[in-house]
Scaffold this motif. Structure first.
Motif, PDB file in Angstrom:
ATOM      1  N   ASP A 199      72.235  97.764  63.974  1.00 49.54           N
ATOM      2  CA  ASP A 199      72.428  98.376  65.297  1.00 49.54           C
ATOM      3  C   ASP A 199      71.528  99.605  65.454  1.00 49.54           C
ATOM      4  O   ASP A 199      70.907  99.822  66.501  1.00 49.54           O
ATOM      5  CB  ASP A 199      73.896  98.792  65.474  1.00 49.54           C
ATOM      6  CG  ASP A 199      74.786  97.614  65.830  1.00 49.54           C
ATOM      7  OD1 ASP A 199      74.273  96.634  66.398  1.00 49.54           O
ATOM      8  OD2 ASP A 199      75.991  97.671  65.520  1.00 49.54           O
ATOM      9  N   ASP A 200      71.470 100.419  64.401  1.00 47.73           N
ATOM     10  CA  ASP A 200      70.647 101.620  64.429  1.00 47.73           C
ATOM     11  C   ASP A 200      69.164 101.268  64.535  1.00 47.73           C
ATOM     12  O   ASP A 200      68.407 101.897  65.275  1.00 47.73           O
ATOM     13  CB  ASP A 200      70.919 102.441  63.172  1.00 47.73           C
ATOM     14  CG  ASP A 200      70.187 103.770  63.172  1.00 47.73           C
ATOM     15  OD1 ASP A 200      70.426 104.578  64.079  1.00 47.73           O
ATOM     16  OD2 ASP A 200      69.371 103.998  62.248  1.00 47.73           O
ATOM     17  N   VAL A 202      67.869  98.548  65.881  1.00 42.90           N
ATOM     18  CA  VAL A 202      67.629  98.056  67.240  1.00 42.90           C
ATOM     19  C   VAL A 202      67.531  99.219  68.222  1.00 42.90           C
ATOM     20  O   VAL A 202      66.632  99.269  69.078  1.00 42.90           O
ATOM     21  CB  VAL A 202      68.759  97.094  67.650  1.00 42.90           C
ATOM     22  CG1 VAL A 202      68.675  96.792  69.150  1.00 42.90           C
ATOM     23  CG2 VAL A 202      68.672  95.802  66.853  1.00 42.90           C
ATOM     24  N   ARG A 203      68.443 100.169  68.096  1.00 48.09           N
ATOM     25  CA  ARG A 203      68.472 101.302  69.017  1.00 48.09           C
ATOM     26  C   ARG A 203      67.194 102.138  68.903  1.00 48.09           C
ATOM     27  O   ARG A 203      66.581 102.516  69.906  1.00 48.09           O
ATOM     28  CB  ARG A 203      69.713 102.150  68.711  1.00 48.09           C
ATOM     29  CG  ARG A 203      70.001 103.243  69.711  1.00 48.09           C
ATOM     30  CD  ARG A 203      71.411 103.773  69.534  1.00 48.09           C
ATOM     31  NE  ARG A 203      71.705 104.127  68.158  1.00 48.09           N
ATOM     32  CZ  ARG A 203      72.531 103.434  67.361  1.00 48.09           C
ATOM     33  NH1 ARG A 203      73.118 102.332  67.823  1.00 48.09           N
ATOM     34  NH2 ARG A 203      72.766 103.824  66.124  1.00 48.09           N
ATOM     35  N   ARG A 204      66.787 102.426  67.689  1.00 48.86           N
ATOM     36  CA  ARG A 204      65.601 103.264  67.498  1.00 48.86           C
ATOM     37  C   ARG A 204      64.328 102.544  67.937  1.00 48.86           C
ATOM     38  O   ARG A 204      63.453 103.137  68.565  1.00 48.86           O
ATOM     39  CB  ARG A 204      65.489 103.681  66.032  1.00 48.86           C
ATOM     40  CG  ARG A 204      66.522 104.704  65.605  1.00 48.86           C
ATOM     41  CD  ARG A 204      66.300 105.159  64.180  1.00 48.86           C
ATOM     42  NE  ARG A 204      66.657 104.122  63.206  1.00 48.86           N
ATOM     43  CZ  ARG A 204      65.807 103.344  62.587  1.00 48.86           C
ATOM     44  NH1 ARG A 204      64.514 103.461  62.826  1.00 48.86           N
ATOM     45  NH2 ARG A 204      66.224 102.443  61.699  1.00 48.86           N
ATOM     46  N   THR A 205      64.218 101.261  67.593  1.00 47.11           N
ATOM     47  CA  THR A 205      63.014 100.520  67.947  1.00 47.11           C
ATOM     48  C   THR A 205      62.919 100.330  69.453  1.00 47.11           C
ATOM     49  O   THR A 205      61.838 100.454  70.040  1.00 47.11           O
ATOM     50  CB  THR A 205      63.007  99.160  67.237  1.00 47.11           C
ATOM     51  OG1 THR A 205      63.178  99.352  65.821  1.00 47.11           O
ATOM     52  CG2 THR A 205      61.688  98.442  67.466  1.00 47.11           C
ATOM     53  N   SER A 206      64.052 100.029  70.086  1.00 46.54           N
ATOM     54  CA  SER A 206      64.053  99.853  71.537  1.00 46.54           C
ATOM     55  C   SER A 206      63.687 101.149  72.246  1.00 46.54           C
ATOM     56  O   SER A 206      63.014 101.130  73.281  1.00 46.54           O
ATOM     57  CB  SER A 206      65.428  99.364  72.001  1.00 46.54           C
ATOM     58  OG  SER A 206      65.741  98.097  71.435  1.00 46.54           O
ATOM     59  N   ALA A 207      64.109 102.285  71.684  1.00 45.73           N
ATOM     60  CA  ALA A 207      63.774 103.574  72.293  1.00 45.73           C
ATOM     61  C   ALA A 207      62.278 103.845  72.260  1.00 45.73           C
ATOM     62  O   ALA A 207      61.757 104.610  73.083  1.00 45.73           O
ATOM     63  CB  ALA A 207      64.531 104.700  71.591  1.00 45.73           C
ATOM     64  N   ALA A 211      61.557  96.168  72.672  1.00 44.72           N
ATOM     65  CA  ALA A 211      62.951  95.744  72.803  1.00 44.72           C
ATOM     66  C   ALA A 211      63.336  94.779  71.682  1.00 44.72           C
ATOM     67  O   ALA A 211      62.603  93.834  71.388  1.00 44.72           O
ATOM     68  CB  ALA A 211      63.162  95.069  74.160  1.00 44.72           C
ATOM     69  N   THR A 213      66.647  92.403  70.410  1.00 38.31           N
ATOM     70  CA  THR A 213      67.967  91.836  70.684  1.00 38.31           C
ATOM     71  C   THR A 213      68.624  91.476  69.348  1.00 38.31           C
ATOM     72  O   THR A 213      68.021  90.767  68.529  1.00 38.31           O
ATOM     73  CB  THR A 213      67.866  90.582  71.561  1.00 38.31           C
ATOM     74  OG1 THR A 213      67.241  90.929  72.798  1.00 38.31           O
ATOM     75  CG2 THR A 213      69.245  90.002  71.833  1.00 38.31           C
ATOM     76  N   ARG A 252      58.983  92.276  72.763  1.00 40.91           N
ATOM     77  CA  ARG A 252      60.372  92.089  72.350  1.00 40.91           C
ATOM     78  C   ARG A 252      60.475  91.093  71.200  1.00 40.91           C
ATOM     79  O   ARG A 252      59.548  90.299  70.955  1.00 40.91           O
ATOM     80  CB  ARG A 252      61.231  91.613  73.519  1.00 40.91           C
ATOM     81  CG  ARG A 252      60.853  90.239  74.052  1.00 40.91           C
ATOM     82  CD  ARG A 252      61.622  89.906  75.331  1.00 40.91           C
ATOM     83  NE  ARG A 252      61.315  90.869  76.379  1.00 40.91           N
ATOM     84  CZ  ARG A 252      62.189  91.756  76.833  1.00 40.91           C
ATOM     85  NH1 ARG A 252      63.408  91.810  76.325  1.00 40.91           N
ATOM     86  NH2 ARG A 252      61.838  92.598  77.794  1.00 40.91           N
TER      87      ARG A 252
END
Length: 342
Positions: A199-200, A202-207, A211, A213, A252
């Motif tokens: 989860d962490d 995904v959050r950091r990379t998306s920021a 993106a 998923t 993505r």
């Protein structure tokens, strides 16, 4: 007989010597033809004598679990009588303790070797990032600053534009360094498990603008994994996501992780899919690819890098839930997956 067998526990130089000594001491003390000590772990077997008949086998138990087997043959023309069987009943726990000690020592050596290989892989990753990424960028930053300084007096607007571009680049590189540091096992992995660590990620990379998923069942199956398996899975997915963001040409990717049934027991399967440009025909595996494969193979797993239809790349790793630290390259869960595997 007990003294002779027990003496081997302190006289042996290493695990192999201990097992050979136990087999020999037992065979000589009970006047047998042959003795074979077989541990449940690979490469923990020792023999004494040459059997000429079918052996009698006995399980060796230590600490409430079976640690190996004894295979014994009497001398030609003799048999294992009641007295010999009674002696074996008394000596078997001593031999079992020796086998458990030998296997524990072998496991420790393999774990130390695996840890050394993991550290070398991480150092190689850092060296690659410094040499191929941060190093050249710092050189470019120096040249850009020099160019801004040269044009500052005669064209302040151009100098300001150069400085603005350099500032944006610095911001991006700071984020790259943060991603690199966290890819080397973030604290959340130890504290909350693989699911939270993904989860962490995904959050950091998306920021950062790429993106990701995450497709993971929220049933807690990823939270109680062996720490070595969780670390390997995270390292492989982190590298795969980084490669996708840099080389896929798309914005993505999708990451999944699940525990599945394998031919030799349950396995952890992790996958990173993108719909980018796919694999180049003349590509050469880099440090990141080798690092992913080493992480998997040192635990008895495998990694495959596959082209997807109609376009894109899939990185798929299969890791045994119970690490096989002495497995050959590719491990027992199916061998190495080549790039053209299905």
């Amino acid at each position: 007989a007990a003294l002779r067998v027990g003496r081997q526990l302190s006289a042996a130089a290493d695990a192999d010597d201990l097992l050979r000594g136990l087999a020999g001491a037992l065979g000589e003390a009970l006047r047998l033809e042959s003795v074979e000590v077989r541990g449940t772990a690979p490469a923990t077997t020792a023999t004494w004598g040459v059997p000429t008949s079918a052996p009698v086998e006995r399980d060796l138990e230590h600490g409430g679990r079976t640690v190996g087997t004894l295979a014994l043959t009497a001398r030609p023309g003799e048999r294992l009588d009641a007295r010999s069987s009674d002696a074996l009943d008394h000596l078997a726990p001593v031999v079992a303790a020796g086998v458990a000690l030998a296997q524990g020592t072998a496991d420790l050596v393999r774990a130390r070797d695996a840890a050394t290989r993991a550290r070398l892989a991480e150092r190689t990753l850092i060296r690659r990032e410094l040499h191929d990424g941060i190093g050249p960028w710092l050189t470019g930053l120096r040249l850009g600053l020099q160019g801004a300084r040269n044009t500052l007096e005669r064209d302040p607007a151009a100098a300001a534009a150069v400085l603005d571009a350099l500032q944006a680049e610095v911001t991006q590189r700071v984020e790259d360094v943060r991603l690199l540091s966290r890819s080397l096992l973030p604290p959340v992995l130890d504290e909350q498990g693989l699911h939270a660590a993904l989860d962490d990620l995904v959050r950091r990379t998306s920021a950062s603008g790429f993106a990701v998923t995450l497709d993971v069942a929220d049933d807690g199956t990823l939270d109680g994994l062996d720490a070595r398996v969780a670390a390997a899975a995270y390292g492989i997915l982190s590298e795969a996501v980084t490669n996708a963001s840099r080389h896929s040409g798309t914005d993505r990717c999708t990451v999944s992780a699940a525990v599945e049934d394998g031919p030799d027991g349950p396995v952890l399967v992790v996958v990173c899919d993108d719909e980018g440009v796919g694999l180049a025909a003349d590509r050469t595996p880099g440090v990141g690819t080798r690092s992913m494969r080493e992480r998997a193979s040192e635990l008895g797993g495998r990694v495959g890098i596959l082209g997807r239809e109609p376009a894109g790349t899939r990185v798929r790793a299969v890791l045994p839930l119970v690490p096989v630290l002495d497995a050959p390259h590719g491990g027992p869960v199916g061998g190495r997956l080549d790039e053209d595997a299905a």
